[in-house]
Design an enzyme around this catalytic site. Structure first.
Site, short mmCIF file in Angstrom:
data_model
loop_
_atom_site.label_atom_id
_atom_site.label_comp_id
_atom_site.label_asym_id
_atom_site.label_seq_id
_atom_site.Cartn_x
_atom_site.Cartn_y
_atom_site.Cartn_z
N HIS A 24 0.83 -1.21 0.00
CA HIS A 24 0.00 0.00 0.00
C HIS A 24 0.87 1.26 0.00
O HIS A 24 1.79 1.39 0.79
CB HIS A 24 -0.92 0.01 1.21
CG HIS A 24 -2.04 -1.00 1.10
ND1 HIS A 24 -3.07 -1.07 2.00
CD2 HIS A 24 -2.30 -1.95 0.17
CE1 HIS A 24 -3.91 -2.03 1.65
NE2 HIS A 24 -3.45 -2.58 0.55
N TYR A 55 -8.39 4.35 8.69
CA TYR A 55 -8.40 4.56 10.14
C TYR A 55 -9.42 5.68 10.40
O TYR A 55 -9.21 6.81 9.94
CB TYR A 55 -7.04 5.02 10.65
CG TYR A 55 -5.96 3.95 10.67
CD1 TYR A 55 -5.69 3.22 11.82
CD2 TYR A 55 -5.17 3.70 9.54
CE1 TYR A 55 -4.69 2.25 11.86
CE2 TYR A 55 -4.17 2.74 9.57
CZ TYR A 55 -3.93 2.02 10.74
OH TYR A 55 -2.93 1.08 10.78
N PRO A 92 -2.44 -1.41 19.27
CA PRO A 92 -2.25 -1.79 17.87
C PRO A 92 -2.48 -0.67 16.85
O PRO A 92 -2.19 -0.86 15.66
CB PRO A 92 -3.26 -2.93 17.68
CG PRO A 92 -4.28 -2.75 18.74
CD PRO A 92 -3.58 -2.12 19.89
N LYS A 127 2.61 -1.27 15.16
CA LYS A 127 4.04 -1.28 15.46
C LYS A 127 4.56 -2.52 16.18
O LYS A 127 5.77 -2.77 16.20
CB LYS A 127 4.40 -0.05 16.34
CG LYS A 127 4.39 1.24 15.60
CD LYS A 127 5.64 1.42 14.76
CE LYS A 127 5.44 2.33 13.58
NZ LYS A 127 5.09 1.67 12.33
N TYR A 171 4.91 5.61 10.41
CA TYR A 171 4.07 4.47 10.02
C TYR A 171 4.86 3.46 9.17
O TYR A 171 4.77 2.25 9.37
CB TYR A 171 2.83 4.97 9.27
CG TYR A 171 1.76 3.92 9.10
CD1 TYR A 171 0.87 3.64 10.13
CD2 TYR A 171 1.65 3.19 7.92
CE1 TYR A 171 -0.10 2.66 10.00
CE2 TYR A 171 0.68 2.21 7.77
CZ TYR A 171 -0.20 1.95 8.81
OH TYR A 171 -1.16 0.98 8.68
P1 FAD Z 1 4.58 -13.27 20.55
O1 FAD Z 1 4.05 -13.16 19.17
O2 FAD Z 1 3.63 -13.17 21.69
O3 FAD Z 1 5.40 -14.63 20.65
C1 FAD Z 1 5.85 -15.17 21.86
C2 FAD Z 1 5.88 -16.68 21.76
O4 FAD Z 1 6.45 -17.21 22.96
C3 FAD Z 1 4.48 -17.27 21.63
O5 FAD Z 1 4.41 -18.12 20.50
C4 FAD Z 1 4.28 -18.00 22.95
O6 FAD Z 1 3.49 -19.18 22.82
C5 FAD Z 1 5.72 -18.35 23.34
N1 FAD Z 1 5.88 -18.59 24.79
C6 FAD Z 1 5.31 -17.91 25.82
N2 FAD Z 1 5.66 -18.44 26.99
C7 FAD Z 1 6.48 -19.48 26.71
C8 FAD Z 1 7.15 -20.43 27.52
N3 FAD Z 1 7.07 -20.43 28.85
N4 FAD Z 1 7.93 -21.39 26.91
C9 FAD Z 1 8.02 -21.42 25.55
N5 FAD Z 1 7.39 -20.56 24.74
C10 FAD Z 1 6.63 -19.58 25.32
N6 FAD Z 1 1.95 -5.48 15.27
C11 FAD Z 1 2.37 -4.92 14.10
O7 FAD Z 1 3.58 -4.71 13.93
N7 FAD Z 1 1.50 -4.55 13.10
C12 FAD Z 1 0.15 -4.73 13.25
O8 FAD Z 1 -0.61 -4.44 12.32
C13 FAD Z 1 -0.34 -5.28 14.48
N8 FAD Z 1 -1.66 -5.49 14.68
C14 FAD Z 1 -2.08 -6.17 15.82
C15 FAD Z 1 -3.43 -6.40 15.95
C16 FAD Z 1 -3.89 -7.10 17.06
C17 FAD Z 1 -5.37 -7.33 17.20
C18 FAD Z 1 -2.96 -7.58 18.05
C19 FAD Z 1 -3.44 -8.37 19.26
C20 FAD Z 1 -1.61 -7.33 17.91
C21 FAD Z 1 -1.16 -6.63 16.81
N9 FAD Z 1 0.20 -6.36 16.62
C22 FAD Z 1 0.62 -5.70 15.49
C23 FAD Z 1 1.18 -6.77 17.64
C24 FAD Z 1 1.95 -8.06 17.31
O9 FAD Z 1 1.05 -9.09 17.04
C25 FAD Z 1 2.88 -8.43 18.48
O10 FAD Z 1 3.60 -7.30 18.90
C26 FAD Z 1 3.89 -9.55 18.09
O11 FAD Z 1 3.24 -10.81 18.04
C27 FAD Z 1 5.06 -9.65 19.09
O12 FAD Z 1 5.91 -10.71 18.75
P2 FAD Z 1 6.76 -11.48 19.84
O13 FAD Z 1 7.51 -12.52 19.10
O14 FAD Z 1 7.49 -10.51 20.68
O15 FAD Z 1 5.69 -12.15 20.82
C1 DHB Z 2 -4.14 -4.40 11.10
C2 DHB Z 2 -3.92 -4.29 12.46
C3 DHB Z 2 -3.49 -3.07 12.96
O1 DHB Z 2 -3.25 -2.93 14.28
C4 DHB Z 2 -3.27 -1.99 12.13
O2 DHB Z 2 -2.87 -0.81 12.67
C5 DHB Z 2 -3.48 -2.13 10.78
C6 DHB Z 2 -3.92 -3.34 10.26
C7 DHB Z 2 -4.62 -5.70 10.56
O3 DHB Z 2 -4.82 -6.63 11.35
O4 DHB Z 2 -4.80 -5.79 9.34
#
Ligand code: FAD
Ligand code: DHB
Length: 392
Positions: A72, A202, A294, A298, A386
């Site tokens: 995009h 948004y 979210p 980021k 962004y």
């Molecule tokens: P996680 O993805 O939480 O991974 C951690 C892993 O560790 C998990 O698989 C878990 O099972 C594992 N774990 C936990 N405890 C243990 C244990 N004791 N032993 C072994 N394994 C364990 N971010 C963006 O950049 N762009 C977006 O558009 C965006 N939109 C979002 C929309 C929603 C609705 C949500 C909820 C989040 C969004 N995010 C977005 C945020 C993004 O999803 C998270 O920041 C990202 O998943 C972080 O990655 P991570 O690897 O740090 O943690």
């Molecule tokens: C999506 C999630 C977000 O938090 C965002 O800012 C933009 C898009 C998505 O899930 O597509």
């Protein structure tokens, strides 16, 4: 079992780190609590910053993303039934955002790591971090139904998300936590429908926030502001469409395409930072160390930024015997993290209807939105944040 870097987690932080370390010739093993199937199907983020998509290419895992993702050039902001196109590509010298769901990223990273012969151990229980204050740290764990095992390593990386054990392994007296909980959440849906608009919208209108995003030509992702304590049972499909129609509606004849809703979930919004992100031989990365609401898209991107910094520091340590970058890991990451916290807070505050705010505050948010339309400097600041800030 022994490796150089023991990684807890197969989320974006843990898997990107594994591929980055492999590229640098550093050995690592990932331990993951969930099954591979669960990791590959849990719905979360949707937007990748420009450099994250490029990093996937550089790591050899970008082929499917280039074929299937949506690239995009801008986003649409909407308030008081008016829309404004923020031309990110023009404002940032040609950079675009990639709309490609997190679980698809994870599928590509897992396939890439396994193809290298990398060790990813799913379904582990009783993960226990040991000896991070000494010279011989290790991680205790159990594969489902088996004996306790020990993964000995030089360093432990906690990429285990917000609820994992790694952050708690830093003594309470050695860390400071900063937190802000917002009085609203997001109800997210997936619907079988064609796209209603060519880019993300948004909106802050008709009593709150809505986001129109996409997953494919036939599946759309939408979010609507709700009470964080609410339950999806209170949201029958008609109520969801009424809210989305009101919040995304315009006066120019446009209408939102409705379809069958096949997934609903509610998440609360919070900002959180833990300082520092290291203690002895333990380093924490991604959601283990920080959470952003979210609205700025980021969270995933910030998790990848942390492990890029960490992989470079570990490379300096193993290749050249240099300790300094590793000692400064937390400090280096926190500069970027606090800017992402600021941006995510700014987007969240500007775009939601906060029941604790006054009419004055609401007017200020509309003025902020209008400033983006009339000031190139304001628009450029949003666009740069962004699409992803440069690394300093
Ligand atoms: P996680 O993805 O939480 O991974 C951690 C892993 O560790 C998990 O698989 C878990 O099972 C594992 N774990 C936990 N405890 C243990 C244990 N004791 N032993 C072994 N394994 C364990 N971010 C963006 O950049 N762009 C977006 O558009 C965006 N939109 C979002 C929309 C929603 C609705 C949500 C909820 C989040 C969004 N995010 C977005 C945020 C993004 O999803 C998270 O920041 C990202 O998943 C972080 O990655 P991570 O690897 O740090 O943690
Ligand atoms: C999506 C999630 C977000 O938090 C965002 O800012 C933009 C898009 C998505 O899930 O597509």
């Amino acid at each position: 079992m022994r490796t150089q870097v023991g990684i807890i987690g197969c989320g974006p932080a843990g898997l990107f780190l594994a591929l980055l370390l492999a590229r640098a010739g550093i050995g690592c093993v990932n331990l993951e609590r969930r099954s591979r199937a669960e990791v590959e199907t849990t719905l979360r983020a949707g937007v990748l910053e420009h450099w994250v998509a490029e990093l996937m290419d550089a790591l050899g895992v970008g082929v499917r993303m280039r074929r299937e993702a949506h690239f995009h050039a801008g986003i649409t902001l909407q308030w008081q039934r008016q829309r404004y196109h923020l031309d990110i590509e023009a404002l940032t010298g040609g950079r675009r955002v990639t709309v490609y769901p997190q679980h698809e990223v994870l599928k590509d990273l897992i396939a890439g790591r396994l193809a290298q012969g990398g060790e990813l151990i799913f379904d582990v229980e009783e993960t226990e971090i040991r000896g991070i204050d000494g010279a011989a740290p290790s991680i205790g764990f159990r594969r489902k139904g088996s004996e306790l095992e020990t993964l000995e390593c030089d360093y432990v990386v906690g990429a285990d998300g917000f609820h994992g054990p790694a952050r708690q392994a830093i003594p309470r007296s050695a860390r400071v936590e900063y937190e802000k909980v917002y009085p609203f959440g997001w109800l997210g849906i997936l619907t079988q429908a064609k796209k209603s608009w060519h880019e993300l919208i948004y909106a802050n209108q008709a009593g709150g926030f809505a986001l129109l995003s996409t997953r494919s030509d036939d599946v759309q992702r939408m979010y609507v502001q709700c009470d964080p304590a609410d339950n999806v049972e209170n949201w029958p499909d008609d109520r969801i469409w009424d809210e989305l129609d009101a919040r995304l509606g315009t006066d120019d004849g446009w209408s939102l395409i409705h379809g069958t809703i096949f997934q609903k979930n509610i998440v609360g919004l919070r900002s959180f930072v833990c300082e520092p992100m290291q203690h002895g031989k333990l380093f924490i990365a991604g959601d283990a160390a920080h959470i952003v609401p979210p609205t700025g898209a980021k969270g995933l991107n910030l998790a990848v930024a942390d492990v890029l910094v960490l992989s470079r520091a570990l490379e300096a340590r193993y290749r050249r015997g240099e300790q300094e970058a590793l000692d400064r890991y937390s400090e280096t990451c926190l500069r970027r993290i606090w800017k992402a916290e600021r941006f995510s807070w700014f987007m969240t505050t500007m775009l939601h209807d906060n029941p604790q705010e006054s009419g004055f505050d609401r007017r200020i948010h509309f003025a902020e939105l209008d400033l983006l339309r009339t000031s190139r400097a304001a628009a450029m600041s949003l666009a740069e944040n962004y699409v992803g800030l440069a690394f300093d």
